[in-house]
Design a protein around this motif. Structure first.
Motif, PDB file in Angstrom:
ATOM      1  N   LYS A 119      16.269 -21.344 -27.642  1.00  0.00           N
ATOM      2  CA  LYS A 119      15.683 -22.540 -27.056  1.00  0.00           C
ATOM      3  C   LYS A 119      14.845 -22.210 -25.821  1.00  0.00           C
ATOM      4  N   TYR A 120      15.290 -21.262 -25.034  1.00  0.00           N
ATOM      5  CA  TYR A 120      14.635 -20.976 -23.748  1.00  0.00           C
ATOM      6  C   TYR A 120      13.922 -19.622 -23.735  1.00  0.00           C
ATOM      7  N   ILE A 121      13.497 -19.146 -24.889  1.00  0.00           N
ATOM      8  CA  ILE A 121      12.833 -17.850 -24.954  1.00  0.00           C
ATOM      9  C   ILE A 121      11.537 -17.839 -24.160  1.00  0.00           C
ATOM     10  N   VAL A 122      10.816 -18.967 -24.141  1.00  0.00           N
ATOM     11  CA  VAL A 122       9.557 -19.031 -23.398  1.00  0.00           C
ATOM     12  C   VAL A 122       9.816 -18.945 -21.895  1.00  0.00           C
ATOM     13  N   GLN A 123      10.830 -19.701 -21.422  1.00  0.00           N
ATOM     14  CA  GLN A 123      11.131 -19.702 -19.992  1.00  0.00           C
ATOM     15  C   GLN A 123      11.668 -18.347 -19.520  1.00  0.00           C
ATOM     16  N   ILE A 124      12.509 -17.718 -20.342  1.00  0.00           N
ATOM     17  CA  ILE A 124      13.100 -16.436 -19.956  1.00  0.00           C
ATOM     18  C   ILE A 124      12.090 -15.303 -20.080  1.00  0.00           C
ATOM     19  N   GLY A 125      11.296 -15.351 -21.115  1.00  0.00           N
ATOM     20  CA  GLY A 125      10.354 -14.279 -21.406  1.00  0.00           C
ATOM     21  C   GLY A 125      10.874 -13.400 -22.524  1.00  0.00           C
ATOM     22  N   ALA A 126      10.101 -13.269 -23.590  1.00  0.00           N
ATOM     23  CA  ALA A 126      10.572 -12.546 -24.770  1.00  0.00           C
ATOM     24  C   ALA A 126      10.842 -11.076 -24.470  1.00  0.00           C
ATOM     25  N   LYS A 127       9.974 -10.442 -23.699  1.00  0.00           N
ATOM     26  CA  LYS A 127      10.157  -9.027 -23.397  1.00  0.00           C
ATOM     27  C   LYS A 127      11.392  -8.803 -22.521  1.00  0.00           C
ATOM     28  N   PHE A 128      11.547  -9.608 -21.488  1.00  0.00           N
ATOM     29  CA  PHE A 128      12.709  -9.468 -20.609  1.00  0.00           C
ATOM     30  C   PHE A 128      14.002  -9.712 -21.381  1.00  0.00           C
ATOM     31  N   MET A 129      13.990 -10.684 -22.293  1.00  0.00           N
ATOM     32  CA  MET A 129      15.174 -10.989 -23.079  1.00  0.00           C
ATOM     33  C   MET A 129      15.573  -9.808 -23.952  1.00  0.00           C
ATOM     34  N   LEU A 130      14.592  -9.186 -24.569  1.00  0.00           N
ATOM     35  CA  LEU A 130      14.879  -8.064 -25.452  1.00  0.00           C
ATOM     36  C   LEU A 130      15.448  -6.871 -24.672  1.00  0.00           C
ATOM     37  N   ILE A 131      14.825  -6.536 -23.568  1.00  0.00           N
ATOM     38  CA  ILE A 131      15.245  -5.366 -22.795  1.00  0.00           C
ATOM     39  C   ILE A 131      16.613  -5.582 -22.158  1.00  0.00           C
ATOM     40  N   SER A 132      16.838  -6.752 -21.593  1.00  0.00           N
ATOM     41  CA  SER A 132      18.137  -7.027 -20.973  1.00  0.00           C
ATOM     42  C   SER A 132      19.248  -7.044 -22.012  1.00  0.00           C
ATOM     43  N   GLY A 133      18.946  -7.514 -23.222  1.00  0.00           N
ATOM     44  CA  GLY A 133      19.935  -7.483 -24.294  1.00  0.00           C
ATOM     45  C   GLY A 133      20.345  -6.072 -24.652  1.00  0.00           C
ATOM     46  N   LEU A 134      19.379  -5.168 -24.707  1.00  0.00           N
ATOM     47  CA  LEU A 134      19.685  -3.764 -24.975  1.00  0.00           C
ATOM     48  C   LEU A 134      20.560  -3.162 -23.882  1.00  0.00           C
ATOM     49  N   PHE A 135      20.255  -3.493 -22.630  1.00  0.00           N
ATOM     50  CA  PHE A 135      21.011  -2.940 -21.507  1.00  0.00           C
ATOM     51  C   PHE A 135      22.473  -3.394 -21.553  1.00  0.00           C
ATOM     52  N   VAL A 136      22.687  -4.688 -21.806  1.00  0.00           N
ATOM     53  CA  VAL A 136      24.049  -5.215 -21.879  1.00  0.00           C
ATOM     54  C   VAL A 136      24.812  -4.582 -23.045  1.00  0.00           C
ATOM     55  N   SER A 137      24.175  -4.472 -24.186  1.00  0.00           N
ATOM     56  CA  SER A 137      24.848  -3.906 -25.360  1.00  0.00           C
ATOM     57  C   SER A 137      25.221  -2.444 -25.157  1.00  0.00           C
ATOM     58  N   SER A 138      24.372  -1.693 -24.473  1.00  0.00           N
ATOM     59  CA  SER A 138      24.674  -0.277 -24.243  1.00  0.00           C
ATOM     60  C   SER A 138      25.931  -0.117 -23.393  1.00  0.00           C
ATOM     61  N   GLY A 139      26.043  -0.906 -22.325  1.00  0.00           N
ATOM     62  CA  GLY A 139      27.227  -0.828 -21.481  1.00  0.00           C
ATOM     63  C   GLY A 139      28.494  -1.240 -22.214  1.00  0.00           C
TER      64      GLY A 139
END
Length: 458
Positions: A88-108
């Motif tokens: 729902k909020y992909i535009v507000q968050i930013g697609a690139k930031f969402m993708l990269i932050s998701g990878l960072f959380v999953s790695s930890g």
């Protein structure tokens, strides 16, 4: 800025490249493909690594089959909530930031999950499993939701082909995860598989920060409720649910069944799971091309694929009413059938839902793509919660054979309902074409990526 409110990074793409109609891909398209492929591969290998040995390890810690199913299921439940909110909020968050932050959380979370065997006591182990898997699920939702939306944004006229091609990397993750994890587990113990893959996933963060272009877009007022209340979308979502439910069921139950029935080691169980992932990986690109070249065939691919999946689950055990002896070769063959039919059913679902959304007046932009991606991920997650949870309970209560039969029956029901809907839809279109000089609503409907404000509602 284009008419959808999307503005690519300076120098990344021309309008012609954005349309996806040129034979030569732009720099933006190439970078997006590489980035999304890395996300698909990394996410799926980290997800699939649990199958061969975690249920066995959790059972040694004192967890029941039902609890093991819930541990798999909680991942899907949190992925559900994350997909809806982030889509729902992909535009507000930013697609690139969402993708990269998701990878960072999953790695930890992947690394932390590999340290759980050091936790004393059954209760502490189970609680930490739930917590870490839940956080990991949100990271996974961020990465996958944004990757789906960006793929459809950059390749609006070849969505099924691109998604089918990208499923090669998802399939590679599914293929390599079980045997890789099983062999590392046998050789080095519980911790090493998760630590290795967690570090690999962490390396994907700076890689994608450099490779992935930036996108700007305008928020939309459309909602999930308006989208999912379309009858066609609802039935397709039911089909998606049965697909993920079946995969979740296999993740939570197949390793114990194969270990007890065929006396296989965790390494060979990982190879057994190749029966699902390999045919899915190999068939997805071809099925994507067929879906884009022949859009009218998509609906019947979904229906026939659902029937084939049901047959695979009926004979996987096999179901006791058939009075067929359980044999390893038969189980492998049925897993292969399930893997191929998953591609046949799953690849056309995303473009069909997106096409239905555009026909019903949704904005043709990143916001709508985020809604469709989020809903796809949410429905997939519901199935991934139901499959291992219900499957684990039914396996513990009845048997693996009967639990697989129930899973197949659910898939059969979804296929029958969707097939009946398409038949009724076809009859209505034939009646409408006779009243409009032979031109059907499908012929008057806009192509993906074109304006569809005045299109009829389906």
């Amino acid at each position: 800025m284009d008419q959808n409110g999307a503005q690519p990074t300076e120098g990344c793409a021309t309008d012609e490249a954005q349309s996806g109609t040129t034979s030569r891909m732009s720099r933006q398209q190439i970078f997006t493909l590489i980035s999304v492929a890395s996300v698909n591969f990394s996410s799926m290998i980290c997800y699939s690594i649990l199958g061969p040995f975690f249920p066995y390890e959790a059972k040694k810690k004192g967890a029941s089959q039902t609890v093991i199913g819930l541990i798999f299921g909680c991942y899907a439940l949190c992925n559900l909530m994350g997909s809806l909110i982030l889509g729902k909020y992909i535009v507000q968050i930013g697609a690139k930031f969402m993708l990269i932050s998701g990878l960072f959380v999953s790695s930890g979370c992947t690394i932390l999950f590999g340290l759980l065997d050091k936790v004393p006591g059954t209760t502490n182990f189970i609680v930490l499993c739930f917590i870490i898997r839940s956080i990991d699920a949100v990271g996974f939702a961020a990465g996958v939701t944004s990757s789906f939306a960006l793929s459809a944004k950059v390749f609006p006229n070849n969505i099924a082909t691109v998604l089918g091609s990208l499923e090669i990397f998802s399939g590679l993750g599914l293929i390599l995860g079980p045997p890789f994890g099983g062999l590392l587990y046998q050789s080095f113990g519980y911790e090493i598989p998760f630590i290795v893959l967690g570090c690999f996933l962490f390396l994907m963060v700076p890689f994608n920060m450099y490779m992935l272009p930036n996108f700007d877009a305008t928020p939309s007022k459309d909602s999930f409720i308006r989208l999912i209340t379309r009858p066609k979308v609802t039935l397709i979502c039911f089909v998606i649910f049965t697909l993920s439910s079946g995969l979740g069921f296999l993740d939570a139950t197949l390793s114990i069944f194969a270990t007890e029935k065929f006396k296989l080691s965790p390494g060979y169980v990982g190879l057994l799971l190749l029966g699902v992932s390999l045919p899915y990986c190999l068939s997805s690109p071809l099925l994507g091309v067929v879906s884009d070249k022949f859009p009218s065939v998509r609906k019947w691919l979904m229906v026939l694929g659902g029937f084939a999946t049901a047959i695979g689950f009926f004979l996987l055990g096999p179901t006791p009413i058939f009075h067929i002896q359980s044999q390893l070769w038969l189980s492998i063959f049925m897993l292969t059938l399930v893997g191929f039919s998953l591609g046949m059913t799953g690849i056309p679902t995303f473009p069909e839902i997106l096409n239905c959304a555009l026909e019903n007046g949704f904005d043709d932009g990143l916001s709508t793509l985020g809604l469709v991606s989020g809903m796809f991920g949410a429905v997939w997650s519901i199935g991934m919660f139901f499959g291992p949870t219900f499957g684990g309970f039914m396996t513990q209560t009845l048997s693996f054979e009967w639990a697989a039969a129930i899973e197949g029956a659910i898939g059969l029901l979804a296929s029958v309902l969707l097939g009946v809907y398409f038949l009724i839809e076809g009859v209505q279109r034939n009646r409408s074409s006779r009243g409009t000089g032979g031109e059907t609503p499908e012929e008057r409907a806009p192509l993906l990526g074109q304006s569809s404000t005045n299109s009829p509602e389906i």
